[in-house]
Design a protein around this motif. Structure first.
Motif, PDB file in Angstrom:
ATOM      1  N   ASN A   5       0.828  -1.207   0.000  1.00 31.03           N
ATOM      2  CA  ASN A   5       0.000   0.000   0.000  1.00 31.03           C
ATOM      3  C   ASN A   5       0.861   1.255   0.000  1.00 31.03           C
ATOM      4  N   VAL A   7      -0.136   3.973   1.857  1.00 34.08           N
ATOM      5  CA  VAL A   7      -0.748   4.749   2.940  1.00 34.08           C
ATOM      6  C   VAL A   7       0.242   5.744   3.543  1.00 34.08           C
ATOM      7  N   THR A  31      -3.149   0.328  14.367  1.00 32.39           N
ATOM      8  CA  THR A  31      -3.595  -0.280  13.108  1.00 32.39           C
ATOM      9  C   THR A  31      -2.942   0.411  11.923  1.00 32.39           C
ATOM     10  N   ILE A  32      -2.860   1.737  11.965  1.00 32.91           N
ATOM     11  CA  ILE A  32      -2.207   2.487  10.887  1.00 32.91           C
ATOM     12  C   ILE A  32      -0.729   2.141  10.823  1.00 32.91           C
ATOM     13  N   LEU A  35      -0.400  -1.250   9.255  1.00 37.99           N
ATOM     14  CA  LEU A  35      -0.748  -1.144   7.842  1.00 37.99           C
ATOM     15  C   LEU A  35       0.436  -0.581   7.052  1.00 37.99           C
ATOM     16  N   GLU A  36       1.044   0.478   7.565  1.00 42.87           N
ATOM     17  CA  GLU A  36       2.185   1.097   6.887  1.00 42.87           C
ATOM     18  C   GLU A  36       3.390   0.167   6.833  1.00 42.87           C
ATOM     19  N   TYR A  40      -0.175  -5.791   8.305  1.00 39.61           N
ATOM     20  CA  TYR A  40      -1.626  -5.876   8.476  1.00 39.61           C
ATOM     21  C   TYR A  40      -2.311  -5.663   7.138  1.00 39.61           C
ATOM     22  N   VAL A  41      -3.212  -6.583   6.799  1.00 44.10           N
ATOM     23  CA  VAL A  41      -4.016  -6.449   5.581  1.00 44.10           C
ATOM     24  C   VAL A  41      -5.377  -5.918   6.011  1.00 44.10           C
ATOM     25  N   PRO A  42      -5.783  -4.765   5.474  1.00 49.15           N
ATOM     26  CA  PRO A  42      -7.030  -4.151   5.939  1.00 49.15           C
ATOM     27  C   PRO A  42      -8.269  -4.898   5.446  1.00 49.15           C
ATOM     28  N   ALA A  47     -10.225  -0.382   3.886  1.00 52.19           N
ATOM     29  CA  ALA A  47      -9.620   0.054   2.623  1.00 52.19           C
ATOM     30  C   ALA A  47     -10.501   1.102   1.946  1.00 52.19           C
ATOM     31  N   PHE A  62      -3.899   0.449  -2.687  1.00 54.81           N
ATOM     32  CA  PHE A  62      -3.561  -0.943  -2.383  1.00 54.81           C
ATOM     33  C   PHE A  62      -3.325  -1.697  -3.685  1.00 54.81           C
TER      34      PHE A  62
END
Length: 69
Positions: A5, A7, A31-32, A35-36, A40-42, A47, A62
């Motif tokens: 991603n 993000v 969570t952020i 994700l970064e 973690y897969v949202p 998303a 993504f």
């Protein structure tokens, strides 16, 4: 294949902190961070909320990448 991603890049471009973005999409700052980092897969809902926040299609945030790349 793994989901990557943009993000972190988009968050920086919009001058959002991890906490700001987390608040906007109703998740925790942790969570952020995950994700970064790519650990973690949202969910589809997360998303979509991120895409809406950045006013971009999901596919521009993504994407799939070969693990060997």
């Amino acid at each position: 294949m793994v989901i990557k991603n943009r993000v972190k890049e988009l968050r920086a471009r919009h001058d959002f902190t991890q906490g700001n973005l987390a608040d906007l999409v109703n998740v925790t700052r942790q969570t952020i961070i995950a994700l970064e980092k790519g650990s973690y897969v949202p969910s589809l809902m997360l998303a979509m909320n991120i895409a809406r926040t950045f006013k971009l299609p999901i596919e521009e945030i993504f994407y799939l990448e070969d693990e060997e790349s």
